[in-house]
Design an enzyme around this catalytic site. Structure first.
Site, PDB file in Angstrom:
ATOM      1  N   CYS A  86      -5.856   3.225  -8.811  1.00  0.00           N
ATOM      2  CA  CYS A  86      -6.405   4.581  -8.839  1.00  0.00           C
ATOM      3  C   CYS A  86      -7.698   4.544  -9.635  1.00  0.00           C
ATOM      4  CB  CYS A  86      -5.401   5.523  -9.494  1.00  0.00           C
ATOM      5  SG  CYS A  86      -5.765   7.244  -9.179  1.00  0.00           S
ATOM      6  N   GLU A 129      -0.089   2.699  -0.726  1.00  0.00           N
ATOM      7  CA  GLU A 129       0.678   3.350  -1.798  1.00  0.00           C
ATOM      8  C   GLU A 129      -0.226   3.577  -2.987  1.00  0.00           C
ATOM      9  OE1 GLU A 129       3.022   2.406  -5.663  1.00  0.00           O
ATOM     10  OE2 GLU A 129       1.373   1.340  -4.700  1.00  0.00           O
ATOM     11  N   ARG A 176      10.760   6.978  -9.672  1.00  0.00           N
ATOM     12  CA  ARG A 176       9.373   6.498  -9.539  1.00  0.00           C
ATOM     13  C   ARG A 176       8.726   7.281  -8.409  1.00  0.00           C
ATOM     14  NH1 ARG A 176       7.420   2.042 -12.009  1.00  0.00           N
ATOM     15  NH2 ARG A 176       5.430   1.203 -11.321  1.00  0.00           N
ATOM     16  N   ARG A 178       5.619   8.187  -6.080  1.00  0.00           N
ATOM     17  CA  ARG A 178       4.368   7.617  -5.578  1.00  0.00           C
ATOM     18  C   ARG A 178       4.015   8.282  -4.251  1.00  0.00           C
ATOM     19  NH1 ARG A 178       4.219   6.138 -10.037  1.00  0.00           N
ATOM     20  NH2 ARG A 178       3.840   4.060 -10.913  1.00  0.00           N
TER      21      ARG A 178
END
Length: 414
Positions: A86, A129, A176, A178
Site C-alpha cells: 500500500c 490483494e 484478518r 483484506r
C-alpha cells in the site's frame, strides 16, 4: 479455454501464500514468480520461496528492472496475481500519444500496470490483494487510490470486482480483513457475462467472489453508482476532493468505467476454527514464555491508559487508549498477525496465550497455522523466529485464495 491448467505469474510473492492457495485449489500452475525486498541485502523471503518451490522460473530482482531490461523473462500467462504494498498511487503524468499511464517510479502498482500494458497477449484474469484501507485512502481524497487502479485497468480492457473479506467471518482461524479484487479481460466469457447481466446479481449471487464467500440476502443497502473520469490525472487530482467518506463500499464492480458498489454482510454457518484449535498442546521452547519480571510491562502495554505524555519537543498532551484482552481469548479466532509479532520484548500487539506451562507468545508454527500455511513452511537455516513471524505478518490467509481460486476456475470453464 480448455480444461487445462491456468498459467500464473505471481508478483510480490513473499513466501508464496498466493501460490499455496492456488495450488490447493488445483488447476493452476505458476510459470514465473518475483520476490524482491528493496530495503535489505539478505533476501530472506525469496530464500524461503526458492526452498519450497524451487529456483526455476523464480526471479529475485527488482521488478521495475525486470520490466525495463528483461521484459522477455516474464512469460505469457492467463492469470496475474499479487499482494502489492500500500503506497501513494498518485499519477505523475499521462502520455499524450495514448500509450497509457505513467506512474511514479518505485510505486509497485505501476509495475503491475506496465506488465499488463506491455504484454501483447494480456492476461485474461487478474487477482490482487491489499489492505482494506486501500478503498478509503488517502485521507484528503477518500477512495482516490482505488479509483486510479480501477480506471487504469478499465483502460487496459478489464472489468473488476472486489470484496473486503475478513477470513474469520468464514470460519478461518484469524481475524484478518483484506480487500481482494479480480479482473476479467474483455476477451473472456466472464467479461461478457458481467456486461450482459445485472451487476448486483453478479456481486451478490452469481460472481466468483459471491460463490466463494456468500453474503446475506435481504440486507440490500442500495447501490452507490458513479462513472470514473477517463483521465487518470483528473482522478489523481480531483477524485472525491473534500469528501468525508469513500465512495467505495466493501463490495463492488466496475465495467467500462461505470462503478456499482454496495455494503454487504457475510453469510456463513459452517465449522469455525478458533485460536485453541491452532495452539500446540505441549511445552514449547523456553524463549516463548513470558519472564515473571516482564509481566508488569506486558500488563501495562495491554491495559487501558489515560495519562499525560511529553513529545520530543517538550509539549505535554493527554494520551488515552482502551485495554486489550490479555491473555488472548482462546475461544475466538486470533487477532490479526502483525509484522512485529516476533521477539521477546513486551508489546501491546503481540499475541500472548495462557497455557498450563505459563503465559507465552505464539511460535512460528502457530503463526503459520493462523494463516493456513503448512507447518514449518518458513523454517530454513539462517531464518530467525523473529523473521518467520515477520513473514506471517505480511502474508495472507491461504484459505481465502484457495476458495476464490476454485470458483474462478469454475467460471473460466463455463
Amino acid at each position: 479455454m480448455e480444461k487445462n491448467k491456468i498459467k500464473v505469474v505471481e508478483l510480490f510473492a513473499g513466501v508464496g501464500g498466493f501460490r499455496l492457495g492456488l495450488e490447493k485449489a488445483g488447476n493452476y500452475e505458476v510459470v514465473w514468480s518475483n520476490q524482491w525486498e528493496p530495503s535489505t541485502k539478505a533476501q530472506h523471503a525469496s530464500w524461503v520461496y526458492e526452498a519450497r518451490f524451487g529456483k526455476e522460473n523464480h526471479s529475485n530482482e527488482n521488478i521495475e528492472t525486470v520490466i525495463e531490461k528483461n521484459f522477455e523473462d516474464i512469460p505469457d500467462h492467463d492469470l496475474l496475481v499479487g499482494g502489492f504494498p500500500c503506497q501513494d498511487y498518485s499519477v505523475a503524468t499521462t502520455l499524450k500519444n495514448s500509450k497509457g499511464v505513467v506512474g511514479k517510479k518505485g510505486i509497485l502498482w505501476w509495475s503491475i500496470y506496465n506488465i499488463i500494458n506491455k504484454k501483447e497477449r494480456k492476461p485474461k484474469y487478474l487477482f490482487f490483494e491489499n489492505v482494506d484501507r486501500l478503498l478509503k485512502s488517502p485521507a484528503s481524497q477518500r477512495g482516490r487510490d482505488f479509483a486510479l487502479m480501477l480506471e487504469s485497468l478499465n483502460q487496459l480492457g478489464y472489468a473488476v470486482e472486489w470484496r473486503v473479506i475478513n477470513a474469520a467471518d468464514y470460519g478461518m482461524p484469524q481475524r484478518r480483513r483484506r480487500v481482494f479484487f479480480l479482473g476479467y479481460h474483455k476477451s473472456t466469457k466472464a467479461y461478457q457475462r458481467i456486461k450482459n447481466q445485472s451487476k448486483e446479481e453478479w456481486i451478490s449471487k452469481t460472481g466468483v467472489i459471491a460463490n466463494a464467500f456468500p453474503i446475506q440476502e435481504n440486507l440490500n443497502t442500495g447501490f452507490n453508482q458513479f462513472k470514473l473520469d477517463n483521465d487518470v490525472t483528473v482522478i489523481s487530482d480531483e477524485f472525491n476532493k473534500g469528501g468525508k467518506k469513500s465512495l467505495f463500499e466493501n463490495t463492488g464492480i466496475m465495467i467500462g468505467g461505470e462503478v456499482k458498489t454496495m455494503k454487504t454482510y457475510p453469510k456463513y454457518d459452517g465449522k469455525r476454527i478458533v485460536l485453541r484449535d491452532i495452539v500446540l498442546n505441549k511445552k514449547v521452547e523456553d524463549e516463548f514464555y513470558i519472564d515473571n519480571g516482564d509481566e508488569e510491562k506486558w500488563n501495562y502495554l495491554k491495559g487501558a491508559k489515560k495519562e499525560i505524555r511529553k513529545s520530543k519537543s517538550g509539549h505535554e498532551y493527554h494520551y488515552a487508549e482502551g485495554g486489550m484482552v490479555f491473555p488472548d481469548a482462546l475461544n475466538k479466532p486470533s487477532r490479526t498477525i502483525i509484522t512485529g509479532e516476533g521477539g521477546k520484548s513486551p508489546s501491546r500487539f503481540k499475541h500472548v496465550i495462557e497455557t498450563k506451562y505459563g503465559l507465552r507468545r505464539l511460535t512460528p508454527v502457530e503463526l503459520e497455522k493462523l494463516n493456513m500455511f503448512p507447518e514449518n513452511h518458513t523454517k530454513l537455516d539462517g531464518i530467525s523466529d523473529t523473521k518467520r513471524a515477520f513473514f506471517m505478518g505480511n502474508a495472507l490467509v491461504v484459505g481465502v485464495i484457495e476458495n476464490i481460486g476454485k470458483e474462478l476456475y469454475k467460471k473460466v470453464n463455463l
